[in-house]
Design an enzyme around this catalytic site. Sequence first.
Site, short mmCIF file in Angstrom:
data_model
loop_
_atom_site.label_atom_id
_atom_site.label_comp_id
_atom_site.label_asym_id
_atom_site.label_seq_id
_atom_site.Cartn_x
_atom_site.Cartn_y
_atom_site.Cartn_z
CG HIS A 72 -1.97 1.06 1.19
ND1 HIS A 72 -3.02 1.05 0.31
CD2 HIS A 72 -2.10 2.19 1.93
CE1 HIS A 72 -3.77 2.13 0.51
NE2 HIS A 72 -3.23 2.84 1.48
CG PHE A 73 2.30 2.80 3.00
CD1 PHE A 73 1.69 4.04 3.03
CD2 PHE A 73 1.82 1.80 3.81
CE1 PHE A 73 0.62 4.30 3.89
CE2 PHE A 73 0.76 2.04 4.68
CZ PHE A 73 0.16 3.29 4.71
#
Length: 100
Positions: A72-73
Amino acid sequence: RRPGQADIQTDLFFDYQTNVASYPAWQEWLRAHQPPLLVTWGRYDPSFEAAEAAAYKRDVPDAEVHLLDGGHFALEEQADQIADLTRKFLVAKPGGSPAA
């Protein structure tokens, strides 16, 4: 831990409820305007499926879509790769020039 960050994150999380309802308007804007579009996506994101990245090409067929080894990052996990992709993307656009 920065001052105000908890409130910002809470507001952002609360606003997610409007995102799905807004998708049709965003997709219509993309179809109508066909902006230059670079999508970098973490293929292991637990919140968003990798297939969702490719969906941008339905609305902007010339979109440049990259699935990266990240979650997600992805920006934090693949910062150098994303910076390189961004630089190349910007240089390739009309008026783009090599960055220092």
